[in-house]
Design a protein around this motif. Sequence first.
Motif, short mmCIF file in Angstrom:
data_model
loop_
_atom_site.label_atom_id
_atom_site.label_comp_id
_atom_site.label_asym_id
_atom_site.label_seq_id
_atom_site.Cartn_x
_atom_site.Cartn_y
_atom_site.Cartn_z
N ILE A 228 0.83 -1.20 0.00
CA ILE A 228 0.00 0.00 0.00
C ILE A 228 0.87 1.25 0.00
O ILE A 228 0.62 2.21 -0.74
N GLU A 229 1.90 1.25 0.83
CA GLU A 229 2.78 2.40 0.92
C GLU A 229 3.52 2.64 -0.39
O GLU A 229 3.72 3.80 -0.81
N LYS A 230 3.89 1.57 -1.06
CA LYS A 230 4.60 1.72 -2.34
C LYS A 230 3.69 2.37 -3.37
O LYS A 230 4.10 3.27 -4.11
N TRP A 231 2.42 1.91 -3.44
CA TRP A 231 1.47 2.53 -4.37
C TRP A 231 1.26 4.01 -4.02
O TRP A 231 1.30 4.88 -4.90
N ARG A 232 1.03 4.30 -2.75
CA ARG A 232 0.80 5.67 -2.33
C ARG A 232 1.98 6.57 -2.68
O ARG A 232 1.80 7.69 -3.17
N SER A 233 3.18 6.06 -2.48
CA SER A 233 4.38 6.85 -2.74
C SER A 233 4.51 7.17 -4.23
O SER A 233 4.84 8.31 -4.60
N VAL A 234 4.25 6.19 -5.09
CA VAL A 234 4.35 6.41 -6.54
C VAL A 234 3.36 7.48 -7.00
O VAL A 234 3.72 8.42 -7.73
N VAL A 235 2.12 7.37 -6.56
CA VAL A 235 1.08 8.30 -7.00
C VAL A 235 1.30 9.69 -6.40
O VAL A 235 1.17 10.70 -7.10
N GLU A 236 1.65 9.75 -5.14
CA GLU A 236 1.87 11.05 -4.50
C GLU A 236 3.04 11.81 -5.12
O GLU A 236 2.97 13.02 -5.30
#
Length: 246
Positions: A228-236
Amino acid sequence: MRILSLLYTVWCAFWFVTIFLLLFPFTYVFLQREKWKPYAHYINRLWGKLFFPLAGIRFRIEYRFRPEPRGTYVFCANHFSYLDIATMGVILDNYYAFVGKHGVKRVPLFGYMFAKLHIQVDREKGQSRAYSLNKSIRTLAQSRSVMIFPEGGIFTKHPPKLHLPIQKGAFIMAIQQQIPVVPITLLTNHLLLPDEVPLRLHPGTVRAIVHEPIYTTGLTQDDLPALIEKWRSVVERALEGEGEGV
């Protein structure tokens, strides 16, 4: 300017509905058998390809990754605008199922199509969430992609800031089926159709990034927070950089 904005929105609404109604008889026929449903999905994509040029809305997409049209993925995008669903049919060539709110089924004709072709969830009811998660997992197991907005709806009050916490469902199913998560950043939809009353559509360009996939091979549910954190980091990062390179 307000009058011009209203006239433009009415013009777009007319074509939005008219094209849908013209194509719906074909959609209806293809929804009657499971093996025909990919054709119904194609008609939905055709609707977007006809509507957006008439609305004067262009597309500028950066494909850092080109999904295989017959590949299976969990597509996860930020969700700031009601325009997001319609634009996905232009951005992606894949046959996918949306995971969306059950309230859509009350919309005449469109609700019928959505209920037959996609996955509905009532996020206020745990039993409904469990059902939609299981149906999504079965969909992936049948080699059909799933498209989901991990924020759980249009909740952010300050776009382009993501609404937190991120919902877990998309990432649970990706790990369970060992399917790649493909992050998608929608950069301008909230400017073209802000989540404000009254709704007003504005001409412009849909700008988006389809990111490199996050592979889940070998991951377990213990890896869920990190995924989840990896997805959030990419999009943010893409949102904060306003899509550098798009």
